[in-house]
Design a protein around this motif. Sequence first.
Motif, short mmCIF file in Angstrom:
data_model
loop_
_atom_site.label_atom_id
_atom_site.label_comp_id
_atom_site.label_asym_id
_atom_site.label_seq_id
_atom_site.Cartn_x
_atom_site.Cartn_y
_atom_site.Cartn_z
N PHE A 196 -13.39 -1.19 -4.22
CA PHE A 196 -12.96 -2.06 -5.31
C PHE A 196 -13.96 -1.95 -6.45
CE2 PHE A 196 -11.45 -5.87 -7.46
CZ PHE A 196 -10.09 -5.85 -7.15
N THR A 216 0.22 3.16 -3.13
CA THR A 216 -1.01 3.96 -3.17
C THR A 216 -0.87 5.22 -2.33
OG1 THR A 216 -2.22 1.86 -3.33
CG2 THR A 216 -3.51 3.84 -2.94
N GLN A 238 -0.50 1.55 -9.90
CA GLN A 238 -1.30 2.75 -9.66
C GLN A 238 -0.42 3.99 -9.61
OE1 GLN A 238 -3.45 2.15 -6.03
NE2 GLN A 238 -4.36 0.22 -6.71
N GLU A 270 -9.02 8.34 -6.70
CA GLU A 270 -8.68 6.94 -6.96
C GLU A 270 -7.85 6.34 -5.82
OE1 GLU A 270 -6.56 4.16 -10.40
OE2 GLU A 270 -6.77 6.32 -10.69
N SER A 271 -6.88 7.11 -5.32
CA SER A 271 -6.02 6.61 -4.25
C SER A 271 -6.80 6.39 -2.96
CB SER A 271 -4.87 7.59 -4.00
OG SER A 271 -4.09 7.77 -5.15
N ASP A 287 -10.39 0.54 0.98
CA ASP A 287 -10.82 -0.81 0.60
C ASP A 287 -11.97 -0.81 -0.40
OD1 ASP A 287 -8.89 -2.12 2.01
OD2 ASP A 287 -10.13 -2.55 3.76
N ARG A 301 -10.03 -6.57 -2.11
CA ARG A 301 -9.44 -5.30 -1.66
C ARG A 301 -8.07 -5.16 -2.31
NH1 ARG A 301 -9.30 -9.16 2.18
NH2 ARG A 301 -7.39 -9.54 3.37
N SER A 302 -7.61 -3.93 -2.37
CA SER A 302 -6.36 -3.65 -3.06
C SER A 302 -5.22 -3.44 -2.08
CB SER A 302 -6.49 -2.40 -3.94
OG SER A 302 -7.44 -2.61 -4.96
N ALA A 305 -4.44 -7.37 -5.86
CA ALA A 305 -5.78 -7.61 -5.35
C ALA A 305 -5.80 -8.88 -4.50
CB ALA A 305 -6.77 -7.74 -6.49
N SER A 357 -0.94 -2.35 -6.21
CA SER A 357 -1.47 -2.81 -7.49
C SER A 357 -1.94 -4.25 -7.42
CB SER A 357 -0.38 -2.67 -8.57
OG SER A 357 0.02 -1.32 -8.70
N HIS A 370 -8.96 3.23 -3.07
CA HIS A 370 -8.22 1.99 -2.81
C HIS A 370 -7.83 1.87 -1.34
CE1 HIS A 370 -7.92 0.44 -6.85
NE2 HIS A 370 -7.52 1.61 -7.31
N LYS A 394 0.81 -1.22 0.00
CA LYS A 394 0.00 0.00 0.00
C LYS A 394 0.84 1.27 0.00
CE LYS A 394 -4.45 -1.56 1.76
NZ LYS A 394 -5.57 -1.28 2.69
#
Length: 299
Positions: free
Chosen positions: A212, A83, A148, A203-204, A210, A239-240, A245, A243, A207, A80
Amino acid sequence: MEEQRFNDLKLGEKGAIISIIAYIILSILKLGTGFISGSEALKADGLNNATDIAASVAVLIGLRLARKPADEDHPYGHWKSETIASLIASFIMMAVGLQVLYQAITKISHGQEESPDLIAAWVGIFCSIVMFFVYKYNKQLANKINSQAVMAAAKDNLSDALVSIGTVIGIVGSQINLPWLDPLAAVMVGIIICKTAWEIFRESSHHLSDGFNEDTIKSFKQVVLDVDGVEGIKDIKARSYGSNAVVDVTVLINADLGFQEAHHVTTKVEDALKSSSHEVYEVHIHYEPHETNKQSKSV
Protein backbone atom coordinates in the motif's frame (compact mmCIF):
# COMPACT_ATOMS: atom_id res chain seq x y z
CA MET A 1 -21.61 2.89 -0.96
CA GLU A 2 -21.36 -0.71 -2.19
CA GLU A 3 -24.04 -0.10 -4.83
CA GLN A 4 -22.10 2.91 -6.10
CA ARG A 5 -18.92 0.86 -6.44
CA PHE A 6 -20.79 -1.84 -8.38
CA ASN A 7 -22.09 0.91 -10.68
CA ASP A 8 -18.54 2.22 -11.11
CA LEU A 9 -17.34 -1.23 -12.15
CA LYS A 10 -20.19 -1.49 -14.63
CA LEU A 11 -19.17 1.88 -16.06
CA GLY A 12 -15.58 0.64 -16.26
CA GLU A 13 -16.71 -2.19 -18.51
CA LYS A 14 -17.64 0.44 -21.10
CA GLY A 15 -14.00 1.50 -21.32
CA ALA A 16 -12.86 -2.11 -21.81
CA ILE A 17 -15.45 -2.64 -24.55
CA ILE A 18 -14.36 0.52 -26.38
CA SER A 19 -10.74 -0.69 -26.23
CA ILE A 20 -11.71 -4.10 -27.61
CA ILE A 21 -13.62 -2.60 -30.55
CA ALA A 22 -10.77 -0.19 -31.34
CA TYR A 23 -8.15 -2.96 -31.16
CA ILE A 24 -10.12 -5.28 -33.44
CA ILE A 25 -10.47 -2.61 -36.13
CA LEU A 26 -6.90 -1.30 -35.87
CA SER A 27 -5.24 -4.72 -35.72
CA ILE A 28 -7.00 -5.79 -38.93
CA LEU A 29 -6.02 -2.51 -40.59
CA LYS A 30 -2.38 -2.68 -39.46
CA LEU A 31 -1.80 -6.36 -40.20
CA GLY A 32 -3.42 -6.12 -43.62
CA THR A 33 -1.52 -2.99 -44.59
CA GLY A 34 1.70 -4.36 -43.06
CA PHE A 35 1.63 -7.46 -45.25
CA ILE A 36 0.67 -5.51 -48.36
CA SER A 37 3.26 -2.77 -47.85
CA GLY A 38 6.00 -5.04 -46.52
CA SER A 39 6.42 -3.14 -43.24
CA GLU A 40 7.78 -5.22 -40.36
CA ALA A 41 7.14 -2.39 -37.91
CA LEU A 42 3.47 -2.09 -38.87
CA LYS A 43 2.99 -5.85 -38.72
CA ALA A 44 4.56 -5.88 -35.25
CA ASP A 45 2.27 -3.04 -34.21
CA GLY A 46 -0.73 -4.91 -35.60
CA LEU A 47 0.25 -8.07 -33.73
CA ASN A 48 0.53 -5.98 -30.58
CA ASN A 49 -3.04 -4.71 -31.06
CA ALA A 50 -4.29 -8.22 -31.79
CA THR A 51 -3.04 -9.47 -28.44
CA ASP A 52 -4.30 -6.30 -26.76
CA ILE A 53 -7.75 -7.65 -27.60
CA ALA A 54 -7.08 -10.61 -25.30
CA ALA A 55 -5.73 -8.29 -22.59
CA SER A 56 -8.81 -6.05 -22.82
CA VAL A 57 -11.10 -9.09 -22.66
CA ALA A 58 -9.26 -10.17 -19.49
CA VAL A 59 -9.88 -6.70 -18.01
CA LEU A 60 -13.55 -6.89 -18.99
CA ILE A 61 -13.95 -10.32 -17.36
CA GLY A 62 -12.14 -9.09 -14.25
CA LEU A 63 -14.43 -6.08 -13.92
CA ARG A 64 -17.52 -8.28 -14.25
CA LEU A 65 -16.24 -10.80 -11.68
CA ALA A 66 -15.43 -7.95 -9.29
CA ARG A 67 -19.11 -6.98 -9.33
CA LYS A 68 -20.15 -10.32 -7.84
CA PRO A 69 -21.37 -9.94 -4.24
CA ALA A 70 -19.62 -11.57 -1.29
CA ASP A 71 -20.33 -15.26 -0.70
CA GLU A 72 -19.15 -18.08 1.60
CA ASP A 73 -15.89 -18.57 -0.33
CA HIS A 74 -15.25 -14.82 -0.71
CA PRO A 75 -16.49 -13.09 2.46
CA TYR A 76 -14.71 -9.87 1.44
CA GLY A 77 -16.22 -9.93 -2.04
CA HIS A 78 -14.61 -10.44 -5.45
CA TRP A 79 -12.96 -7.02 -5.70
CA LYS A 80 -9.47 -8.43 -6.30
CA SER A 81 -10.63 -9.96 -9.58
CA GLU A 82 -10.04 -6.52 -11.07
CA THR A 83 -6.38 -6.56 -10.00
CA ILE A 84 -5.92 -10.15 -11.18
CA ALA A 85 -7.24 -9.05 -14.58
CA SER A 86 -4.56 -6.36 -14.74
CA LEU A 87 -1.92 -8.96 -13.85
CA ILE A 88 -3.10 -11.31 -16.62
CA ALA A 89 -3.08 -8.40 -19.09
CA SER A 90 0.56 -7.70 -18.19
CA PHE A 91 1.53 -11.35 -18.89
CA ILE A 92 -0.12 -11.22 -22.31
CA MET A 93 1.58 -7.92 -23.17
CA MET A 94 5.00 -9.18 -22.06
CA ALA A 95 4.68 -12.35 -24.18
CA VAL A 96 3.80 -10.26 -27.23
CA GLY A 97 6.59 -7.76 -26.57
CA LEU A 98 9.20 -10.51 -26.41
CA GLN A 99 7.85 -12.10 -29.60
CA VAL A 100 7.95 -8.77 -31.44
CA LEU A 101 11.55 -8.20 -30.25
CA TYR A 102 12.63 -11.65 -31.42
CA GLN A 103 11.10 -11.26 -34.88
CA ALA A 104 12.47 -7.74 -35.34
CA ILE A 105 15.99 -8.63 -34.24
CA THR A 106 15.94 -11.68 -36.53
CA LYS A 107 14.87 -9.45 -39.42
CA ILE A 108 17.71 -7.00 -38.72
CA SER A 109 20.28 -9.80 -38.57
CA HIS A 110 19.13 -11.16 -41.92
CA GLY A 111 18.89 -7.69 -43.43
CA GLN A 112 15.91 -5.96 -45.05
CA GLU A 113 16.48 -5.09 -48.69
CA GLU A 114 13.38 -3.09 -49.57
CA SER A 115 11.66 -0.16 -47.91
CA PRO A 116 7.94 -0.56 -47.14
CA ASP A 117 5.29 1.36 -49.07
CA LEU A 118 4.58 4.83 -47.65
CA ILE A 119 0.89 3.96 -47.16
CA ALA A 120 2.01 2.08 -44.05
CA ALA A 121 3.08 5.40 -42.51
CA TRP A 122 -0.34 6.98 -43.13
CA VAL A 123 -2.06 4.01 -41.52
CA GLY A 124 0.27 4.34 -38.55
CA ILE A 125 -0.57 8.04 -38.12
CA PHE A 126 -4.31 7.35 -38.28
CA CYS A 127 -4.08 4.53 -35.74
CA SER A 128 -1.98 6.63 -33.39
CA ILE A 129 -4.60 9.39 -33.35
CA VAL A 130 -7.42 6.90 -32.71
CA MET A 131 -5.57 5.24 -29.81
CA PHE A 132 -4.71 8.61 -28.25
CA PHE A 133 -8.40 9.49 -28.02
CA VAL A 134 -9.21 6.03 -26.59
CA TYR A 135 -6.44 6.60 -24.02
CA LYS A 136 -7.86 10.00 -23.01
CA TYR A 137 -11.32 8.49 -22.55
CA ASN A 138 -10.13 5.53 -20.47
CA LYS A 139 -7.81 7.65 -18.32
CA GLN A 140 -10.64 10.04 -17.42
CA LEU A 141 -12.91 7.06 -16.74
CA ALA A 142 -10.28 5.33 -14.57
CA ASN A 143 -9.77 8.47 -12.49
CA LYS A 144 -13.52 8.96 -12.14
CA ILE A 145 -14.24 5.45 -10.85
CA ASN A 146 -10.79 4.80 -9.31
CA SER A 147 -10.22 1.60 -11.28
CA GLN A 148 -6.82 -0.13 -11.46
CA ALA A 149 -7.91 -2.31 -14.37
CA VAL A 150 -9.24 0.57 -16.48
CA MET A 151 -6.10 2.61 -15.71
CA ALA A 152 -3.99 -0.37 -16.85
CA ALA A 153 -6.03 -0.40 -20.07
CA ALA A 154 -5.45 3.35 -20.46
CA LYS A 155 -1.67 2.91 -20.06
CA ASP A 156 -1.81 0.20 -22.70
CA ASN A 157 -3.75 2.56 -24.98
CA LEU A 158 -1.11 5.27 -24.57
CA SER A 159 1.76 2.86 -25.23
CA ASP A 160 -0.04 1.75 -28.39
CA ALA A 161 -0.35 5.37 -29.56
CA LEU A 162 3.38 5.90 -28.92
CA VAL A 163 4.22 2.62 -30.61
CA SER A 164 2.35 3.73 -33.74
CA ILE A 165 4.31 6.99 -33.78
CA GLY A 166 7.56 5.03 -33.54
CA THR A 167 6.33 2.81 -36.34
CA VAL A 168 5.70 5.84 -38.55
CA ILE A 169 9.19 7.21 -37.85
CA GLY A 170 10.75 3.90 -38.82
CA ILE A 171 8.71 3.62 -42.02
CA VAL A 172 9.42 7.20 -43.11
CA GLY A 173 13.10 6.82 -42.25
CA SER A 174 13.34 3.68 -44.35
CA GLN A 175 12.30 5.72 -47.39
CA ILE A 176 15.68 7.51 -47.45
CA ASN A 177 17.63 4.39 -48.43
CA LEU A 178 17.74 3.11 -44.84
CA PRO A 179 15.47 0.06 -45.00
CA TRP A 180 16.87 -1.25 -41.70
CA LEU A 181 15.06 1.57 -39.87
CA ASP A 182 11.74 -0.23 -40.30
CA PRO A 183 12.74 -3.41 -38.37
CA LEU A 184 14.61 -1.17 -35.91
CA ALA A 185 11.31 0.61 -35.24
CA ALA A 186 9.81 -2.83 -34.63
CA VAL A 187 12.48 -3.38 -31.95
CA MET A 188 11.43 -0.13 -30.28
CA VAL A 189 7.82 -1.29 -30.44
CA GLY A 190 8.77 -4.47 -28.59
CA ILE A 191 10.71 -2.56 -25.93
CA ILE A 192 7.79 -0.20 -25.26
CA ILE A 193 5.37 -3.13 -25.00
CA CYS A 194 7.63 -4.93 -22.50
CA LYS A 195 8.14 -1.75 -20.45
CA THR A 196 4.39 -1.13 -20.21
CA ALA A 197 3.79 -4.78 -19.29
CA TRP A 198 6.38 -4.58 -16.52
CA GLU A 199 4.85 -1.41 -15.04
CA ILE A 200 1.37 -2.96 -14.96
CA PHE A 201 2.76 -6.21 -13.49
CA ARG A 202 4.67 -4.32 -10.78
CA GLU A 203 1.63 -2.32 -9.70
CA SER A 204 -0.75 -5.30 -9.79
CA SER A 205 1.57 -7.63 -7.87
CA HIS A 206 2.16 -4.85 -5.31
CA HIS A 207 -1.57 -4.66 -4.58
CA LEU A 208 -2.07 -8.43 -4.59
CA SER A 209 0.75 -8.84 -2.04
CA ASP A 210 -1.04 -6.32 0.24
CA GLY A 211 1.35 -3.51 -0.54
CA PHE A 212 0.00 0.00 0.00
CA ASN A 213 1.17 3.52 -0.80
CA GLU A 214 3.02 5.00 2.19
CA ASP A 215 1.96 8.57 1.44
CA THR A 216 -1.68 7.51 1.45
CA ILE A 217 -1.18 5.82 4.83
CA LYS A 218 0.27 9.09 6.15
CA SER A 219 -2.76 11.01 4.90
CA PHE A 220 -5.05 8.48 6.63
CA LYS A 221 -3.09 8.99 9.86
CA GLN A 222 -3.64 12.73 9.73
CA VAL A 223 -7.35 12.29 9.10
CA VAL A 224 -7.65 10.06 12.19
CA LEU A 225 -5.60 12.42 14.38
CA ASP A 226 -7.83 15.33 13.40
CA VAL A 227 -10.89 13.57 14.84
CA ASP A 228 -11.99 15.06 18.15
CA GLY A 229 -11.50 12.52 20.93
CA VAL A 230 -8.57 10.67 19.36
CA GLU A 231 -5.48 11.03 21.55
CA GLY A 232 -3.13 9.11 19.29
CA ILE A 233 -2.64 6.18 16.93
CA LYS A 234 -1.02 2.95 18.04
CA ASP A 235 -1.13 1.28 14.63
CA ILE A 236 -2.62 1.84 11.20
CA LYS A 237 -2.55 -0.41 8.14
CA ALA A 238 -4.36 -0.60 4.83
CA ARG A 239 -4.74 -3.11 2.03
CA SER A 240 -6.33 -3.03 -1.39
CA TYR A 241 -9.27 -5.03 -2.68
CA GLY A 242 -9.34 -4.08 -6.32
CA SER A 243 -9.86 -0.31 -6.33
CA ASN A 244 -11.10 -0.34 -2.73
CA ALA A 245 -9.06 0.21 0.41
CA VAL A 246 -9.69 -1.49 3.73
CA VAL A 247 -8.13 0.37 6.66
CA ASP A 248 -7.22 -1.24 10.02
CA VAL A 249 -6.49 1.26 12.78
CA THR A 250 -5.88 1.11 16.53
CA VAL A 251 -6.58 4.46 18.19
CA LEU A 252 -5.84 5.72 21.66
CA ILE A 253 -8.81 7.20 23.52
CA ASN A 254 -9.04 8.84 26.93
CA ALA A 255 -9.35 6.03 29.48
CA ASP A 256 -11.89 8.06 31.46
CA LEU A 257 -14.46 7.94 28.66
CA GLY A 258 -17.37 5.53 28.97
CA PHE A 259 -18.06 2.79 26.46
CA GLN A 260 -20.71 4.77 24.56
CA GLU A 261 -18.50 7.84 24.30
CA ALA A 262 -15.53 5.79 23.11
CA HIS A 263 -17.72 4.05 20.56
CA HIS A 264 -18.92 7.44 19.33
CA VAL A 265 -15.30 8.51 18.76
CA THR A 266 -14.54 5.38 16.70
CA THR A 267 -17.66 6.00 14.63
CA LYS A 268 -16.41 9.50 13.87
CA VAL A 269 -13.04 8.03 12.85
CA GLU A 270 -14.74 5.64 10.44
CA ASP A 271 -16.88 8.39 8.92
CA ALA A 272 -13.88 10.72 8.59
CA LEU A 273 -11.78 8.11 6.75
CA LYS A 274 -14.59 7.22 4.37
CA SER A 275 -15.27 10.90 3.69
CA SER A 276 -11.58 11.66 3.12
CA SER A 277 -11.26 9.34 0.11
CA HIS A 278 -13.67 7.46 -2.14
CA GLU A 279 -11.01 4.74 -2.14
CA VAL A 280 -11.82 3.79 1.49
CA TYR A 281 -14.44 1.05 1.41
CA GLU A 282 -14.27 -0.42 4.91
CA VAL A 283 -12.65 0.58 8.22
CA HIS A 284 -11.81 -1.77 11.09
CA ILE A 285 -11.20 0.11 14.34
CA HIS A 286 -9.85 -1.04 17.68
CA TYR A 287 -9.34 1.36 20.56
CA GLU A 288 -7.15 1.27 23.65
CA PRO A 289 -7.04 3.50 26.73
CA HIS A 290 -4.71 6.49 26.66
CA GLU A 291 -2.97 7.96 29.70
CA THR A 292 -4.59 11.28 30.48
CA ASN A 293 -1.36 12.91 31.65
CA LYS A 294 -0.09 13.08 28.06
CA GLN A 295 -1.00 16.43 26.59
CA SER A 296 -0.33 15.99 22.89
CA LYS A 297 -1.61 13.56 20.33
CA SER A 298 0.84 10.84 19.32
CA VAL A 299 1.30 8.39 16.50
